[in-house]
Each structure stands twice: as C-alpha cells, then as structure tokens.
Design a protein around this motif. Structure first.
Motif, PDB file in Angstrom:
ATOM      1  N   SER A 212       0.838  -1.210   0.000  1.00  0.00           N
ATOM      2  CA  SER A 212       0.000   0.000   0.000  1.00  0.00           C
ATOM      3  C   SER A 212       0.874   1.262   0.000  1.00  0.00           C
ATOM      4  N   LEU A 213       2.038   1.185   0.667  1.00  0.00           N
ATOM      5  CA  LEU A 213       2.944   2.335   0.632  1.00  0.00           C
ATOM      6  C   LEU A 213       3.490   2.541  -0.790  1.00  0.00           C
ATOM      7  N   GLU A 214       3.931   1.450  -1.411  1.00  0.00           N
ATOM      8  CA  GLU A 214       4.465   1.556  -2.776  1.00  0.00           C
ATOM      9  C   GLU A 214       3.408   2.170  -3.714  1.00  0.00           C
ATOM     10  N   SER A 215       2.149   1.756  -3.518  1.00  0.00           N
ATOM     11  CA  SER A 215       1.068   2.231  -4.400  1.00  0.00           C
ATOM     12  C   SER A 215       0.775   3.713  -4.163  1.00  0.00           C
ATOM     13  N   VAL A 216       0.581   4.087  -2.892  1.00  0.00           N
ATOM     14  CA  VAL A 216       0.192   5.480  -2.644  1.00  0.00           C
ATOM     15  C   VAL A 216       1.383   6.420  -2.891  1.00  0.00           C
ATOM     16  N   ALA A 217       2.607   5.906  -2.662  1.00  0.00           N
ATOM     17  CA  ALA A 217       3.787   6.737  -2.914  1.00  0.00           C
ATOM     18  C   ALA A 217       3.936   6.985  -4.417  1.00  0.00           C
ATOM     19  N   TYR A 218       3.558   5.973  -5.222  1.00  0.00           N
ATOM     20  CA  TYR A 218       3.649   6.185  -6.671  1.00  0.00           C
ATOM     21  C   TYR A 218       2.757   7.370  -7.081  1.00  0.00           C
ATOM     22  N   VAL A 219       1.585   7.447  -6.468  1.00  0.00           N
ATOM     23  CA  VAL A 219       0.662   8.538  -6.786  1.00  0.00           C
ATOM     24  C   VAL A 219       1.165   9.858  -6.183  1.00  0.00           C
ATOM     25  N   GLY A 220       1.599   9.809  -4.927  1.00  0.00           N
ATOM     26  CA  GLY A 220       1.918  11.043  -4.210  1.00  0.00           C
ATOM     27  C   GLY A 220       3.318  11.569  -4.436  1.00  0.00           C
ATOM     28  N   LEU A 221       4.273  10.653  -4.693  1.00  0.00           N
ATOM     29  CA  LEU A 221       5.663  11.096  -4.858  1.00  0.00           C
ATOM     30  C   LEU A 221       6.134  10.993  -6.309  1.00  0.00           C
ATOM     31  N   GLN A 280       9.885  12.170   7.502  1.00  0.00           N
ATOM     32  CA  GLN A 280       8.905  11.917   6.440  1.00  0.00           C
ATOM     33  C   GLN A 280       8.835  13.106   5.464  1.00  0.00           C
ATOM     34  N   TRP A 281       8.871  14.301   6.039  1.00  0.00           N
ATOM     35  CA  TRP A 281       8.803  15.519   5.214  1.00  0.00           C
ATOM     36  C   TRP A 281      10.049  15.636   4.324  1.00  0.00           C
ATOM     37  N   GLU A 282      11.234  15.353   4.936  1.00  0.00           N
ATOM     38  CA  GLU A 282      12.483  15.472   4.163  1.00  0.00           C
ATOM     39  C   GLU A 282      12.481  14.512   2.962  1.00  0.00           C
ATOM     40  N   ILE A 288       9.678  14.760  -4.394  1.00  0.00           N
ATOM     41  CA  ILE A 288       8.892  15.752  -5.143  1.00  0.00           C
ATOM     42  C   ILE A 288       9.821  16.638  -5.984  1.00  0.00           C
ATOM     43  N   LYS A 289      10.964  16.994  -5.424  1.00  0.00           N
ATOM     44  CA  LYS A 289      11.909  17.837  -6.182  1.00  0.00           C
ATOM     45  C   LYS A 289      12.402  17.075  -7.407  1.00  0.00           C
ATOM     46  N   LYS A 319       4.869  23.491  -2.414  1.00  0.00           N
ATOM     47  CA  LYS A 319       4.568  23.189  -1.002  1.00  0.00           C
ATOM     48  C   LYS A 319       3.268  22.387  -0.881  1.00  0.00           C
ATOM     49  N   VAL A 320       2.297  22.729  -1.709  1.00  0.00           N
ATOM     50  CA  VAL A 320       1.026  21.989  -1.705  1.00  0.00           C
ATOM     51  C   VAL A 320       1.283  20.540  -2.116  1.00  0.00           C
ATOM     52  N   ALA A 321       2.181  20.346  -3.108  1.00  0.00           N
ATOM     53  CA  ALA A 321       2.492  18.980  -3.568  1.00  0.00           C
ATOM     54  C   ALA A 321       3.144  18.180  -2.442  1.00  0.00           C
ATOM     55  N   ILE A 322       4.093  18.782  -1.739  1.00  0.00           N
ATOM     56  CA  ILE A 322       4.773  18.046  -0.655  1.00  0.00           C
ATOM     57  C   ILE A 322       3.784  17.773   0.476  1.00  0.00           C
ATOM     58  N   MET A 323       2.969  18.766   0.800  1.00  0.00           N
ATOM     59  CA  MET A 323       1.994  18.581   1.887  1.00  0.00           C
ATOM     60  C   MET A 323       1.006  17.478   1.530  1.00  0.00           C
TER      61      MET A 323
END
Ligand code: HEM
Length: 513
Positions: A212-221, A280-282, A288-289, A319-323
């Motif tokens: 689930s992390l791999e999946s949601v990270a693909y979308v979010g990161l 997590q933020w770093e 994202i960068k 910032k919105v993308a990272i948040m």
C-alpha cells in the motif's frame, strides 16, 4: 517556548471543561436556553453519560477492574457499552485530552448535525500533528496546513485546490497500469512463499503495508520507491518511509489516546514523533523535487488529460504537492492495507462468495459489480475508521437536547452497521445485499444511508477514496484470480489503535489454483 505557547492555544481537558465551556459556550447556551426552555429543550448538561472526577475527568471509568466500562479493546466495544448503559445520546467529557464529546446513535440525529455543519465542516485532527505544522514548523508550512489538520478557511482553500485533481475518475484511472505492476509484485511475493504458510502469516501485514505504501507513494511522490526490494537497508528512503508510517501510529496512539503530559513538556515519545514527521517531510521533499526536475526536463507540452496528479499539484505550488504527499503517506497506507486484509479474511471464511467473485474476475464482465459489492461489504463489517467525527461550530437542537458549539459529535458507524435493526444478518458477509433488487429484504437501501459511511461524509469525506478503491480492486482481482485463500484458525479479532487493526497471529493459507 513553543510548547508553552501551544498550551495557551489548546488548554488541557480539565481547563477545557471548566473554563472554555462555562465562559465561551455557556453564555450562548444560557441565552439560547432562555429561548427554548418553553419548548422543553433539555440543556447540554442533562445529556446522560460518563461522570467526570475533578482533574482526572472520566478516565476512572476506563480503568481495568474498577472502571464501570471494564477493559475495552475497541471503539466498537466502547460504543456498545455506552449505548447499553446510557441510550441513544451519550456525553463524554474530558476523554483522550479532548473537548466534550457526544455520541449520537440515531442516524437521523447525526445526519442533521453533519449536514448543518457541511458548509465548513470542522474535524479536529491529531493535536500533535497540528502542533508540528502550526507551531513547531510554522515558518516552513506558512499557512499550508494540509487537509487532516487545517480548519475553516485554510482547510477550504487547500481542499478547493486539490479536489479537482483527486476526484476526477479519469485522472485516477491513469494509474491503472502502474498500480497493476505494483500488484503483480505483491502477487509474486505471495507466490514465492506459498509453501511456507508460517512465513506468509508472520510477514503478512508488513508485506501488505509495503504494497500500500508503494502504491500510494507512486501517486503522491511520482515514482516507484522500491518497497519490495529484498535487501532494504535502514537508510533506504523506502525503509525510512515504512518505519515512519509505523511510528506515526504508534506514537500518536501513546500521546493522544493514552494519558500523556506532552502538552506540558516534551516527553521522549513526543520528541520521537516530531523527528518522525521531520524525516517523512524530508524524504517526501526529495522525491517531489526529483519529480519536478523530471517534469521540467520533459517539458509541459503534453495534453492536460495525460498530466499526473503530481504534475497538477506542482502546478498549484510545490509546497502543496509536498503537503499532499505527506497527507497521503499519513492517511493512505494502513487504511488500505487493513481493508485488503478484511476483504481477504471474509473471502477466506466464505468460500462460496470467493468462488462467485473468482467467476466474475475470470469472465468478460468489466463492470466488477460483485467485486465492488465485496469491498463495500468488507468495509461495512470491518471499517478501518470506526466512527466519524465533526466538531460543532454552532448551536444545535438534537434528540431534544441543546448541543452548543465546540462539541465533538461522534457517529458510531461500525457499531450501527452491525445492528440487526439496520441490516438483516448483520454480522454475516453478504455482498449481495449491495446489488439485489429493492424488493429483496437484504436490499441495502432499506437502511438509513448514514449508517455505513466508511469514507466519511460530505465535502470533508476521504479525498483518497477513488485511489484506495482502484488499488484494492486491482490487487484483489489479481490475488483471487490466481490464488485460493482459506483461513485455518479461530475468528479474526480487531483492536483499536487510532485506527482499527487486526490482532495477530494471522491464519491465512494461500494455494495456487
Ligand atoms: C480504504 C481506505 C480508506 C478509508 C476507509 C478511508 C477513510 C477515511 C475517512 C473515514 C476519512 C474522514 C472523512 C470525514 O471526516 O468525513 C478520511 C479522510 C481522509 N483521507 Fe481517507 N481513507 C482511505 C484511504 C485513503 C487514501 C488512499 C488516501 C490518500 C490518497 C486518503 C486520504 C485522506 C485524507 C487526506 C483525508 C482528510 C480529508 C479532509 O479532511 O479533507 N485516504 N479517510
């Protein structure tokens, strides 16, 4: 220094009880009561519920042995005991270091409040995360506080920016092939371990969390992060994010749902949680960068409908993308993994349902009607979020009582969803109830639509719903299409640790068809 400032902002529960309500809401309350007394509206204080002891609040009710409620493992148990003891409207004061809460057991009652509050719905987030974003890192976040923690105009502003991106079915469908690849990797992992039942069960939730992390990270990161690698080193970004997801739940549970003095001084657990959020933020920022770099290298001259979620978020603001990535990592890992476990368990103990689902998967039927019904039914019986929550922003009259502003209203959806009153054979897994005709007594539409709300309600409902459903549909199709699943132990049990979780050990057995 920050901490003291925060305490001024959010007083401890006994102060909340003593000063905020008397001074702020009671004055309104008293005025309101003068008007409504003649209509025999009962005052807020008259709502039955747990009686608080000075300073301790009602915590004594929960203490094992001496507490009137006994040792409760789940929110479901808590809501059941409260209902049996106090009836359809129950007040709880000063629990979990929060504002006064009222549990409303009549769907019509909480429907009224949720609807009246749906213009600018308030849902208090984790106070530790609110502190992290709005105090500790105030200058970094600079007003961009995310969906789970923002309130009022700031929430509305953020949600308005991201809604068109997340709620477009066409855009979410762009992820089908990437999510299929990730599900294939998960299937391969299962297949490799088929001969080793013990191993599968020992690592079951860890593997599912990686998926689930791999999946949601693909979308979010915006890229594969490599959770399935065999030799994940401690400093691998994927490993760090896996650890962060686990720690956030563990520390939040300890700080917000157990007695903790974190608001008065930085306890070791509190410091660890702040460091976890930092890490997590770093990591999210690095990904994202990188996504931003790749997109600008490729150029923006591609059709709008082919642009990814991350590209659209970056077009709003970095910032919105990272948040938003951070929110997805917070809300989109354990929720999805739990739901898949629930579906697999219910299919395992209902072999005839599993066969019927497999038949649909192997057919040419593209509607996925039965699959969707299985998912809905699993979320009815085992919702990951047991109750929905709104904080009142104005006065309400509900069930004959006055409820002032500033009260947390809870709808005990999991408890109600398992009541005979609302569903025939409520504890049985019967996906057909979601697809039978109106004339059938099982028809889901016979019950109030607010009873089962696994993704929440209205404009503040889950923004990741479409992504979650797509991930789950793809994985279940692959697993059930190729493997037979059975359960070889006693019935599965849940406990509540912020979210609902299944208790180990697992007793799954997977066989190649
Ligand atoms: C089966 C999986 C999931 C379930 C059952 C679920 C359930 C929920 C529920 C009950 C809420 C509260 C809604 C309300 O107060 O009305 C919520 C909010 C939220 N969820 Fe989910 N969720 C799931 C997956 C996800 C995923 C995959 C993501 C991210 C991609 C996500 C992101 C969020 C966010 C950001 C919010 C806060 C929305 C806001 O306050 O505006 N969720 N979810």
């Amino acid at each position: 220094m920050y901490l003291r400032k925060f305490i001024e902002l959010v007083p401890p529960p006994y102060l909340l009880n003593r000063c905020i309500h008397p001074k702020i809401t009671r004055s309104k309350h008293a005025h309101h009561l003068n008007n409504v007394q003649s209509e025999s509206i009962k005052p807020f204080d008259a709502i039955p519920g747990l009686t608080p002891l000075p300073v301790l609040g009602p915590i004594h009710h929960f203490l094992p042995m001496i507490g009137s409620l006994g040792h409760l493992k789940t929110f479901y148990d808590l809501f059941k005991v409260l209902y049996e003891n106090y009836g359809p409207i129950v007040k709880l004061s000063g629990i979990f270091a929060r504002a006064d809460m009222v549990v409303l057991y009549e769907p019509e009652d909480y429907d009224q409040i949720f609807r009246e509050e749906d213009i600018s719905p308030s849902r208090p987030g984790f106070q530790t995360l609110v502190y992290y974003r709005t105090e500790l890192k105030k200058t970094i976040f600079d007003g961009v506080y995310g969906l789970t923690t923002a309130e009022g105009a700031q929430w509305r502003d953020f949600r308005t920016k991201v809604n068109p991106i997340f709620l477009k079915p066409k855009l979410v469908k762009l992820y089908t092939s990437a999510l299929s690849e990730i599900a294939d990797d998960m299937l391969l992992k299962f297949k490799k371990q088929l001969d080793n039942k013990n191993n599968i069960n020992k690592n079951f939730d860890e593997e599912l969390t990686k998926w689930s992390l791999e999946s949601v990270a693909y979308v979010g990161l915006g890229s594969r992060i490599g959770c399935f690698k065999d030799d994940l080193k401690e400093d691998d970004p994927a490993k760090i994010l896996i650890t962060c997801a686990k720690e956030v739940l563990e520390y939040t549970w300890a700080l917000e749902f157990r007695p903790s003095p974190w608001k008065y001084f930085s306890t070791p657990t509190f410091k660890k949680l702040m460091r976890t959020y930092d890490r997590q933020w770093e990591i999210s920022s690095v990904f994202i960068k990188e996504a931003k770099r790749q997109i600008s290298e490729r150029g923006h001259a591609i059709p709008e409908e082919d642009k990814s979620i991350i590209e659209k978020l970056l077009a709003v603001d970095e910032k919105v993308a990272i948040m938003m990535a951070s929110e997805m990592l917070l809300a989109g890992i354990d929720t999805v993994a739990f739901s898949v476990t629930s579906i697999l368990y219910n299919l395992a103990v209902n072999p005839e349902v599993q066969d019927k689902l497999r038949e649909e998967i192997h057919s040419e039927n593209a509607s996925k009607r039965y699959l969707k019904a299985c998912i809905k039914e699993a979320l009815r019986i085992y919702p990951v979020v047991s109750t929905n929550l709104r904080r009142t922003t104005k006065d309400h009259i509900v069930g004959g009582y006055h409820i002032p502003a500033g009260i947390d209203i809870m709808s005990p959806n999991e408890f109600l969803s398992k009541m005979e009153k609302y569903y025939p054979e409520p504890t049985q897994f019967i996906p057909d109830r979601w697809i039978v005709e109106k004339s059938n007594p099982l028809y889901y539409g016979n019950t109030h639509p607010m009873v089962t709300q696994p993704f929440g309600f209205g404009v503040r409902s889950c923004i990741g719903r479409r992504i979650a459903e797509l991930e789950i549909e793809i994985l279940i199709q692959k697993l059930i299409g190729e493997l037979k699943v059975t359960w070889t132990g006693p019935p599965i049990q849940t406990e509540t640790k912020v979210l609902n979780v299944f208790k180990k050990p697992y007793h799954f057995k997977f066989e190649q068809l």
